[in-house]
Write a protein that holds these residues in place. Structure first.
Motif, short mmCIF file in Angstrom:
data_model
loop_
_atom_site.label_atom_id
_atom_site.label_comp_id
_atom_site.label_asym_id
_atom_site.label_seq_id
_atom_site.Cartn_x
_atom_site.Cartn_y
_atom_site.Cartn_z
N ALA A 48 -31.68 50.82 -19.90
CA ALA A 48 -31.39 49.72 -20.83
C ALA A 48 -32.71 49.40 -21.52
O ALA A 48 -33.67 48.95 -20.89
CB ALA A 48 -30.88 48.51 -20.07
N HIS B 203 -35.23 47.57 -24.28
CA HIS B 203 -35.43 46.32 -25.01
C HIS B 203 -36.78 46.41 -25.71
O HIS B 203 -37.79 46.71 -25.06
CB HIS B 203 -35.40 45.13 -24.05
CG HIS B 203 -34.22 45.16 -23.12
ND1 HIS B 203 -34.30 45.66 -21.85
CD2 HIS B 203 -32.94 44.80 -23.32
CE1 HIS B 203 -33.11 45.60 -21.28
NE2 HIS B 203 -32.26 45.08 -22.15
N GLN C 267 -24.71 47.07 -18.12
CA GLN C 267 -25.81 47.04 -19.10
C GLN C 267 -25.75 45.84 -20.06
O GLN C 267 -26.77 45.26 -20.39
CB GLN C 267 -25.81 48.33 -19.89
CG GLN C 267 -27.20 48.68 -20.39
CD GLN C 267 -27.28 50.12 -20.85
OE1 GLN C 267 -26.80 51.02 -20.17
NE2 GLN C 267 -27.86 50.33 -22.01
N SER D 230 -28.79 43.23 -20.40
CA SER D 230 -29.54 43.01 -21.64
C SER D 230 -29.42 41.57 -22.12
O SER D 230 -30.37 41.02 -22.70
CB SER D 230 -29.06 43.97 -22.73
OG SER D 230 -29.46 45.28 -22.39
#
Ligand code: FAD
Length: 469
Positions: A344, A346, A405, A409
């Motif tokens: 995931a 970011h 996920q 997130s």
């Protein structure tokens, strides 16, 4: 209708440059392989006039247009939707450096020039084009500008927007705006250049750019240093800025987890330090005077940082080859993360002063809610930008991780917003972060963005579904 459009596209770009079926397939999946679309065709125009005519043909047929550069974007911005109606306009054939003006310190490149090619053209003329990122052998200058790319030299030279003086753009309605003036001062009306830069192909197609050049450094020093915490790395950053000023050209942070993934997946690469500390900093200085001055000032910085406890150990590159090897480690992390499994990702930024606390608290919250996930964080600490990457727990099934996920997130981005940060520092919104933009962005700004989109792309045919859903 689609047969007519295909015929028109072939007449404009030439039969071999209109790809369909399996020939088109490599252009329909994004770099991370998280999105695959369909398209009527992938067109590879060879000139600005051809791009204009392709857009006009698409407008006449009501077909969506998806601009694509090197397809290295991390947010699926260059991938068409599943309708099969879109035309992907791939700029790779427009790869000429049109001119270099050494006295004016500028270069004009077509959008399809690979970034490395622009760097090399500048170097051959004794100048520096400083935009630098891991994908530089594949990504294109048009894509760099469309995403307002960052990279490893932003600290000193700024991001792509700050490196562009002018643009040539094919508008969403098929007109050519010639804004290629290579001027450092030009206050004639609203800044369209800055609007198209970072618009991710949703307002028009960038076909060429006038770019800024800089003096080549005379000497560089690179070190990989081990540090006990992000707070110490931030203290080191302040010291490096104070002692080196504008000579500090890169300041990258890597967690030991992220760094260790590189030799684990690419055994030919070696770590110059035992990776026992939790964090590593890759620092570089570029001096315009002399080798001796660069060495003395960098040595003084490292000595002071060791003395202050900001670093525990450091490996200083002894040659250009060693410096390249340090950078290769850093730039291989994205590939190593991809090889490790599901992740995931970011791309966050916030004031550097808040990053340490954010990472410690968010790592702990993730462990409490998603036991076993591994944080492979790295990024451009000098810009307050981290790639806060969360890997699936070892042994977990990919579909189990995928199911969690969205919640994971959301937890990360809520904390970023609470810390006054951004949920997309340098990679853009693309097709993957539209819901987050909607959720976390100021509503007045969102309304203004929609009006800009409506004004410049009234038919809504430019890269629909990207940036604004
Ligand atoms: P693409 O992926 O093809 O397209 C990206 C977006 O731009 C899409 O929305 C597309 O529609 C639009 N677009 C492309 N060309 C044009 C054009 N001519 N006109 C209008 N719109 C266009 N990014 C960073 O910012 N910093 C980094 O440090 C960094 N490191 C990376 C490392 C690796 C290993 C990889 C794989 C990627 C990295 N990236 C980084 C992400 C990526 O390389 C950048 O976003 C890059 O700028 C994308 O360029 P591209 O030509 O591949 O664009």
């Amino acid at each position: 209708m689609s047969a007519d459009l295909l015929r028109a596209l072939r007449a404009i770009a030439g039969e071999p440059h209109v790809l369909t079926g399996t020939d088109a397939a490599p252009y329909l999946t994004d770099w991370r392989k998280v999105a695959t679309g369909r398209a009527l065709a992938v067109v590879r125009p060879g000139s600005t006039g051809q791009v204009r005519d392709v857009v006009r043909a698409c407008v006449a047929a009501g077909a969506p247009v998806v601009p694509q550069g090197g397809n290295t974007g991390q947010v699926a911005g260059a991938t068409p939707d599943a309708s099969g109606r879109s035309v992907v306009v791939q700029l790779g054939r427009m790869n000429r450096v049109r001119s270099i003006d050494v006295e004016n310190d500028t270069l004009v490149a077509e959008a399809g020039c690979v970034l490395q090619q622009v760097q090399q053209a500048a170097h051959a003329a004794g100048r520096l084009f400083p935009l630098s990122l891991g994908a530089e052998g594949t990504c294109q200058i048009g894509g760099n500008l469309a995403t307002n790319a960052g990279g490893t030299q932003v600290l000193r030279y700024g991001n792509a927007r700050e490196l562009a003086l002018g643009l040539e753009v094919v508008t969403a309605e098929g007109e050519v705006w010639n804004g290629l003036r290579a001027l450092r001062k030009d206050n004639t009306g609203y800044d369209l250049r800055d609007l198209y830069i970072g618009s991710e192909g949703t307002l028009g197609i960038i076909t060429a750019a006038a770019l800024k050049l800089f003096p080549l450094p005379v000497a560089q020093r690179t070190a990989l240093a081990a540090t006990g915490s992000i707070a110490r790395a931030v203290a080191l950053l302040a010291r490096a800025r104070a002692m080196l000023g504008a000579e500090l050209t890169a300041f990258e942070l890597m967690s030991a987890v992220a760094l260790r993934l590189v030799p684990a997946h690419f055994p030919q690469q070696r770590l110059p330090l035992p990776a026992q500390a939790p964090w590593y900093v890759l620092m570089e200085t570029s001096d315009t005077e002399s080798e001796a001055r660069a060495g003395a000032r960098f040595d003084a910085l490292l000595a002071a940082a060791l003395e202050a406890g900001e670093i525990d150990d450091a490996a200083l590159a002894q040659s250009v080859a060693q410096s390249n090897a340090f950078w290769h480690l850093r730039e291989s992390i994205t590939l190593a993360v991809a090889a490790e499994g599901k992740c995931a990702k970011h791309d966050i930024s916030m004031p550097t002063s808040r990053l340490g606390e954010f990472v410690t608290a968010t790592d702990a919250a993730l462990q409490a809610n998603f036991p076993g996930v591994r944080s492979a964080t790295f990024g451009h600490l000098g810009d307050g930008n981290l790639h806060y990457n969360i890997l699936q727990p070892a042994g977990q099934r990919a579909d189990e991780f995928a199911a969690a996920q969205e919640r994971l997130s959301a937890l990360v981005h809520e904390r970023v917003a609470a810390a006054g940060g951004s949920i997309s520092a340098e990679q853009g919104i693309g097709g993957l972060r539209t819901a987050d933009l909607e959720r976390f962005e100021d509503p007045v700004k969102l309304a203004l963005l929609r009006r800009v989109k409506q004004a410049l792309d009234p038919l809504g045919l430019m890269n629909p579904g990207k940036v604004l859903a």
